[in-house]
Write a protein that holds these residues in place. Structure first.
Motif, short mmCIF file in Angstrom:
data_model
loop_
_atom_site.label_atom_id
_atom_site.label_comp_id
_atom_site.label_asym_id
_atom_site.label_seq_id
_atom_site.Cartn_x
_atom_site.Cartn_y
_atom_site.Cartn_z
N LYS A 11 84.13 27.92 3.38
CA LYS A 11 84.75 27.90 1.95
C LYS A 11 85.51 26.61 1.82
N ASP A 12 86.26 26.11 2.88
CA ASP A 12 87.18 24.83 2.76
C ASP A 12 86.15 23.90 2.82
N THR A 13 85.24 23.90 3.78
CA THR A 13 84.13 22.81 3.93
C THR A 13 83.75 22.51 2.41
N VAL A 14 83.09 23.57 1.87
CA VAL A 14 82.22 23.19 0.62
C VAL A 14 83.07 22.57 -0.28
N VAL A 15 84.38 22.73 -0.44
CA VAL A 15 85.25 22.24 -1.29
C VAL A 15 85.57 20.79 -1.04
N SER A 16 85.75 20.53 0.20
CA SER A 16 85.99 19.09 0.57
C SER A 16 84.57 18.26 0.74
N TYR A 17 83.47 18.83 0.87
CA TYR A 17 82.40 18.21 0.60
C TYR A 17 81.74 17.93 -1.03
N PHE A 18 82.32 18.96 -1.73
CA PHE A 18 82.18 18.64 -3.06
C PHE A 18 82.85 17.45 -3.62
N TYR A 19 84.09 17.34 -3.17
CA TYR A 19 84.81 16.16 -3.70
C TYR A 19 84.38 14.65 -3.17
N PHE A 20 83.91 14.84 -1.67
CA PHE A 20 83.39 13.83 -0.98
C PHE A 20 82.22 13.31 -2.11
N HIS A 21 81.26 14.21 -2.31
CA HIS A 21 80.18 13.90 -3.05
C HIS A 21 80.56 13.30 -4.08
N ASP A 22 81.66 13.64 -4.74
CA ASP A 22 82.02 12.99 -6.08
C ASP A 22 82.56 11.36 -6.17
N MET A 23 82.94 11.22 -4.85
CA MET A 23 83.54 9.71 -4.59
C MET A 23 82.59 8.96 -3.71
#
Length: 295
Positions: free
Chosen positions: A133-145
């Motif tokens: 769950k924390d991985t998908v959140v961090s990966y989402f923001y990483f994809h954004d930037m």
């Protein structure tokens, strides 16, 4: 290190795993890589703590000397094995040719795509895993930037892509299971992001012993302090501030954003969480990996 924003790479499937097209083109050469027996491989699913682990290992190898470990950006001190030269001055393989063993090598490849040379040479390998769950959140923001891959899209669809393995480097579930199942046979040190957060000294000592090192309490304490999230976030040689805005646009979000356990609670709706948990139970039912989603 820059890339044309108008030409964002897409994924190509390699043996059932999604890889960025410029990485996929080089995968045969990566597979043929022959490491030195003293090389140290650090593996992780994206956004699970590989940067953190690389910094810890570099400090352990240099007796906790902060200045030595600021000799160059982290991307120079550790080679990203499968990286192509499209986004960097050199590919990971070309960079490794110029490095002197023992080399720190980072990879996001699932275990079945790791060059067999690492196992044949009995290289040390550390795998760091973070709860899904924390991985998908961090990966989402990483994809954004991250301008070097496909756009993140809306959160709801991103979570679906994460669950179905449509993102880079395959499904999180298969990734963490693959290394877990082989950890004893291949002498992999399997560590958890949550354990590093909860008791960093204990985990730094585990890594130290695994690397057959023996450092003083003073040095260990210094390494623990230097690798706190707060200190790494302001370390220009570790926080990726040296990367072009056309590659990582940190005006959108920082590469090192929060570094928390449980941040997923502010992103998942109750319905999303329930669906995610149901999918997790199906995919992880035959394996008991002690993940924690909160401390």
């Amino acid at each position: 290190m820059s890339v044309n924003q108008d030409a964002r790479p897409d994924f190509v499937t390699v043996k059932g795993i999604n890889l960025l097209d410029h990485i996929a083109k080089n995968i045969d050469a990566v597979s043929a890589f022959c490491p030195h027996s003293s090389d140290i491989l650090i593996g992780a699913y994206p956004k699970s703590g590989s940067t953190w682990t690389v910094e810890i290992v570099d400090l352990l190898l240099h007796n906790g000397d902060a200045e030595t470990c600021r000799r160059a950006p982290i991307t120079v001190r550790a080679a990203f094995l499968e990286a192509s030269d499209r986004l960097r001055p050199k590919s990971g393989l070309d960079q490794l040719k110029e490095m002197v063993p023992p080399r720190i090598i980072k990879t996001h490849l699932p275990i079945q795509l790791v060059p067999v040379g690492f196992w044949e040479k009995k290289c040390k390998m550390i795998y760091v895993a973070r709860n899904a769950k924390d991985t998908v959140v961090s990966y989402f923001y990483f994809h954004d930037m991250n301008k070097t891959g496909p756009e993140a899209g809306p959160w709801q669809s991103f979570v679906h892509k994460f669950m179905s393995g449509e993102l880079g480097w395959g499904t999180w579930h298969d990734h963490v299971k693959g290394y877990w199942r082989e950890r004893e046979k291949k002498n992999i040190l399997y560590i958890f992001y949550e354990d590093l957060k909860e008791n960093p000294r204990r985990e730094v000592e585990r890594i130290m012993r695994y690397l057959d090192l023996s450092l003083s309490d003073e040095v260990i304490n210094r390494i623990v302090e230097l690798t706190t999230f707060q200190n790494m976030k302001i370390n220009p040689m570790a926080n990726y501030s040296f990367v072009s805005k056309n590659t990582y646009d940190q005006s959108i979000t920082k590469f090192m954003r929060k570094g928390q356990v449980g941040d997923w609670k502010t992103h998942f709706t109750p319905e999303q969480s329930a669906k995610f948990d149901e999918d997790y139970e199906k995919k992880m039912k035959n394996i008991n990996i002690p993940f924690r989603t909160q401390l």
